[in-house]
Design an enzyme around this catalytic site. Structure first.
Site, PDB file in Angstrom:
ATOM      1  N   SER A 167       4.528   7.797   7.554  1.00  8.25           N
ATOM      2  CA  SER A 167       3.674   6.778   6.955  1.00  8.25           C
ATOM      3  C   SER A 167       2.307   6.631   7.599  1.00  8.25           C
ATOM      4  CB  SER A 167       4.403   5.433   6.934  1.00  8.25           C
ATOM      5  OG  SER A 167       5.392   5.458   5.934  1.00  8.25           O
ATOM      6  N   TYR A 196       6.589  -4.713   3.369  1.00  3.46           N
ATOM      7  CA  TYR A 196       6.255  -3.287   3.381  1.00  3.46           C
ATOM      8  C   TYR A 196       6.961  -2.581   2.232  1.00  3.46           C
ATOM      9  CZ  TYR A 196       4.971   1.169   5.443  1.00  3.46           C
ATOM     10  OH  TYR A 196       4.422   2.398   5.670  1.00  3.46           O
ATOM     11  N   SER A 197       6.188  -1.934   1.373  1.00  2.00           N
ATOM     12  CA  SER A 197       6.764  -1.262   0.212  1.00  2.00           C
ATOM     13  C   SER A 197       6.101   0.081  -0.006  1.00  2.00           C
ATOM     14  CB  SER A 197       6.603  -2.119  -1.052  1.00  2.00           C
ATOM     15  OG  SER A 197       7.012  -1.401  -2.203  1.00  2.00           O
ATOM     16  N   ASN A 198       6.890   1.132   0.035  1.00  3.16           N
ATOM     17  CA  ASN A 198       6.350   2.466  -0.192  1.00  3.16           C
ATOM     18  C   ASN A 198       5.876   2.660  -1.630  1.00  3.16           C
ATOM     19  OD1 ASN A 198       6.780   3.843   2.444  1.00  3.16           O
ATOM     20  ND2 ASN A 198       8.877   3.203   2.069  1.00  3.16           N
ATOM     21  N   PHE A 235      19.173   5.455  -4.530  1.00  2.00           N
ATOM     22  CA  PHE A 235      18.165   6.433  -4.120  1.00  2.00           C
ATOM     23  C   PHE A 235      18.530   6.993  -2.748  1.00  2.00           C
ATOM     24  CE2 PHE A 235      14.216   7.585  -1.949  1.00  2.00           C
ATOM     25  CZ  PHE A 235      13.647   8.457  -2.867  1.00  2.00           C
ATOM     26  N   ALA A 236      18.896   6.099  -1.826  1.00  3.91           N
ATOM     27  CA  ALA A 236      19.287   6.521  -0.480  1.00  3.91           C
ATOM     28  C   ALA A 236      20.492   7.453  -0.530  1.00  3.91           C
ATOM     29  CB  ALA A 236      19.588   5.310   0.386  1.00  3.91           C
TER      30      ALA A 236
END
Length: 411
Positions: free
Chosen positions: A92, A188-190, A152-153
């Site tokens: 990141s 926090y968001s990707n 997703f994980a």
């Protein structure tokens, strides 16, 4: 971009680029060091390797000179020693690159920070009329992070070679309700940076690899930095292999992630490959105002206070953290991928930098003592390198955490 709380706490910026991975049987890991170096840094490296990482490297510029160190191996199969000049996935830290590219467009009058994302990507973002570009950059949009989706994980665990499209990532994110109303909180968001990447390509008509090369790497003289499509193009000598590490059995087990497609789903949120020298030059050049105007640098450093439960104290600007470290305030970011945990900090004037990379990332989707210790050492190691950069003595509380003399929960 992990989902479990341990690995989230691990990241300097909680900016992981991964949601989990499988692990394979263990193999012996040898250890080597580039030279005698600083005994405190040697001590840090020993504890990092003891916590389960195959390798650990640092580059510390204290304004008077540069100190390099490297311990462990870059490739567990061949036993090749890690070098402080090896390339690695920066995770990141990529977000700071994406923010810099966006601010260049603001300087050119092509993007307005306070314009709704709907203006640039019509029909793409739910409630896009109320979410500004600034909110995406500083994580106040409220959009759910696709890497926090459990399926997703699990998918990354079962099929780590899958290449995701941006549309597929957004579909995962938008299947969830927002975390909060736009502009009312911070999380926090990707997903925010997936959208920033799409915006950059739409406005410029160029690919992210071209933008990184033409507008950042070339002007700053970054010779070993690129955006992969979707995998690293060279994972041989000169490249530090990353390893997904599972601690669930009580003994670390490893999966080599160096050929996994970080660009295929980390994308604008965390795909860039670089090395310590280049990452140092980037953050130094950024804070010295070499990439855009002073006005945009001030915008970048306008921070939102981090919530109390967040493991880092300080604020978040536009793709940049202001960190209240154990030895004083610094600016920077960090990044985690399936196989790497990297950190990069600098003084406000850009004259001092500290960069590190640990060639491992916890893959367990639930907490356990091994992963918790890994996280504790990672935080302590970051504090040590920051203090060394600032020329200040390392506080005893940091050394106690490094040596495991304080409970993990204390951090």
């Amino acid at each position: 971009m992990t989902t479990n709380t341990t690995t989230k706490a691990l990241v300097l910026t909680a900016a992981a680029v991964l949601a989990g991975s499988g692990a394979v049987a263990t193999a012996a890991t040898s250890s080597a060091h580039s030279g005698p170096g600083d005994p405190v840094i040697r001590d840090v490296a020993r504890h990092v390797l003891d916590s389960g990482a195959p390798g650990y490297m640092t580059r510390i510029d204290n304004g008077r000179g540069v100190a390099l160190s490297a311990d462990g191996v870059a490739d567990r199969e061949t036993g090749r020693e890690l070098r402080a000049t090896d390339q690695f996935e920066i995770g990141s830290n990529t977000k700071t690159f994406m923010s810099a590219l966006t601010l260049q467009l603001v300087d050119r009058g092509q993007v307005d920070l306070d314009a709704p994302i709907e203006q640039y990507l019509p029909g793409v973002v739910p409630n896009g009329r109320n979410i500004t570009v600034r909110m995406l950059l500083n994580h106040t949009s409220g959009l759910f992070s696709y890497t926090a989706d459990e399926k997703f994980a699990e998918g990354l665990t079962s099929d780590p070679q899958r290449v995701w499209t941006e549309d597929e990532l957004l579909k995962v994110a938008f299947a969830h309700e927002p975390d909060f109303a736009p502009g009312t909180a911070w999380n926090y968001s990707n997903t925010n940076y997936t959208l920033i990447g799409i915006l950059l390509q739409e406005v410029t008509g160029k690919s992210l690899p071209d933008l990184v090369q033409q507008r950042i790497a070339r002007p700053l003289g970054l010779k070993n930095t690129y955006f992969p499509q979707p995998r690293a193009t060279d994972t041989g000598p000169g490249y530090a292999h990353g390893y997904a590490v599972s601690f669930a059995s009580g003994k670390p087990s490893y999966a080599d992630t160096s050929t996994w497609p970080i660009g295929g789903w980390g994308g604008a949120a965390g795909a860039i490959i670089s090395d310590q020298r280049d990452l140092s030059r980037f953050f130094s050049g950024l804070l010295k105002g070499k990439l855009f105007s002073d006005q945009q640098l001030n915008e970048m450093k306008e921070t939102v206070e981090l919530p109390a439960e967040f493991p880092i104290r300080g604020g978040y600007g536009l793709g940049l953290f202001h960190i209240d470290s154990a030895c004083g305030p610094v600016w920077g970011h960090g990044g985690d991928t399936n196989g790497h945990h990297s950190t990069a900090v600098a003084t406000e004037d850009g004259r001092r930098t500290a960069v590190s990379d640990t060639t491992a990332g916890p893959s367990d989707l639930s907490s356990n003592p091994g992963a918790e210790r890994f996280a504790q050492v990672a935080f302590a190691a970051q504090d040590v390198t920051t203090c060394k950069m600032l020329g200040k003595p390392v506080p005893q509380t940091v050394l106690d955490a490094l040596h495991g003399r304080t409970p993990v929960a204390a951090r």
